[in-house]
Design a protein around this motif. Sequence first.
Motif, short mmCIF file in Angstrom:
data_model
loop_
_atom_site.label_atom_id
_atom_site.label_comp_id
_atom_site.label_asym_id
_atom_site.label_seq_id
_atom_site.Cartn_x
_atom_site.Cartn_y
_atom_site.Cartn_z
N UNK A 135 40.87 36.19 31.60
CA UNK A 135 40.64 34.48 32.37
C UNK A 135 39.15 34.18 32.91
N UNK A 136 38.64 35.69 31.56
CA UNK A 136 36.44 35.15 31.77
C UNK A 136 36.40 33.55 31.82
N UNK A 137 35.12 33.13 32.17
CA UNK A 137 34.75 32.01 31.57
C UNK A 137 33.12 31.94 31.25
N UNK A 138 32.29 31.59 30.18
CA UNK A 138 31.39 31.53 29.78
C UNK A 138 31.06 29.14 30.05
N UNK A 139 29.64 29.60 30.79
CA UNK A 139 29.86 27.82 31.14
C UNK A 139 28.54 27.46 30.51
N UNK A 188 42.41 34.33 21.46
CA UNK A 188 43.31 35.26 21.53
C UNK A 188 42.71 36.59 22.45
N UNK A 189 41.61 36.42 23.33
CA UNK A 189 40.79 37.57 23.47
C UNK A 189 41.23 37.49 25.23
N UNK A 190 41.45 35.55 25.34
CA UNK A 190 40.90 35.32 26.99
C UNK A 190 40.28 35.45 28.15
N UNK A 191 38.93 34.82 26.87
CA UNK A 191 37.98 34.31 27.57
C UNK A 191 37.64 32.82 26.77
N UNK A 192 37.15 31.72 28.05
CA UNK A 192 36.98 30.41 27.27
C UNK A 192 35.65 30.41 27.88
N UNK A 193 35.50 29.49 26.58
CA UNK A 193 34.00 28.42 26.50
C UNK A 193 33.62 27.29 26.10
#
Length: 289
Positions: A135-139, A188-193
């Motif tokens: 659930x990693x996030x790029x902001x 699909x990777x679980x990483x959001x941006x």
Amino acid sequence: MAANGGAGNDMKGKTVLVTGATNGIGKVAARTLASLGARVVIVGRDPAKTAEVAREIGADSYLVADLSVMSEVRRAAAEFRDREPRLDVLLNNAGAVVGRRQETPEGVEMTWALNHLNYFLLTQELLPPLQAAPGARVVNVSSSVHTSGRMRWDDLEFRRGYSAIGAYSQSKLANVLFTRELSRRLSGSGVSANALHPGFVRTGFGHNNGGLMSRVIGLMSTFALSDEQGAQTSLYLASSPEVQGVSGRYFDRQQEAKPAPQALDDAAAARLWSVSEEYVNRAEGSRTI
């Protein structure tokens, strides 16, 4: 929607990297995330100031790098990867308005290098630890001035007819386009941006230019938000459970907002990605998705 940014959101056990964290909204965001229990790593250009701020806000550690220089972005990312196996939140916040056209030591126009290529390359270099964190996030901190931006594909670095506002608004448009294309590629990777507008904030932003621009920004600051107010949407996207899994969106005042039509151009987003790859691949060691 939460009205108080990161307040009440548990960040214990999460690792966060914040750029541009030695002043303004980046410093507030880093300090607040540390207070919520996150292990915060900040990035700054000045060694003494960065070390001082890290101590002041309770950051876990810090990195020193000039993020307008691609070789330093790579070095800082490599140092982070050597220290940390995972990264839960990458907050790309560093940026500037440059009054007169300047080039980095690598020969790239400063606004383009710091405000866009920095985001693009740092995110690419930190994909391994991001993908290791569920659930990693790029902001990505953009701005509402992206609405007046246009991509000067034949002159992205403003070699002809430099305009500080034109270069800045183009870079902020690039932030939104990059965010949307990154989200698509990470599906699909679980990483959001996600990207955001922080509001017009009462900070030292733009004052380094001196002259008329500094005076105008000083006058406008009378009506501006405080650093604490300006950091709220960054904090919301970095920590709120409400946006877990939300990706490829643009936010303002802790709510999803519709970006400008030119920021929704998928062909332009794909073209920007290719052009950005050309920039960063000029040096060895880059990785892109």
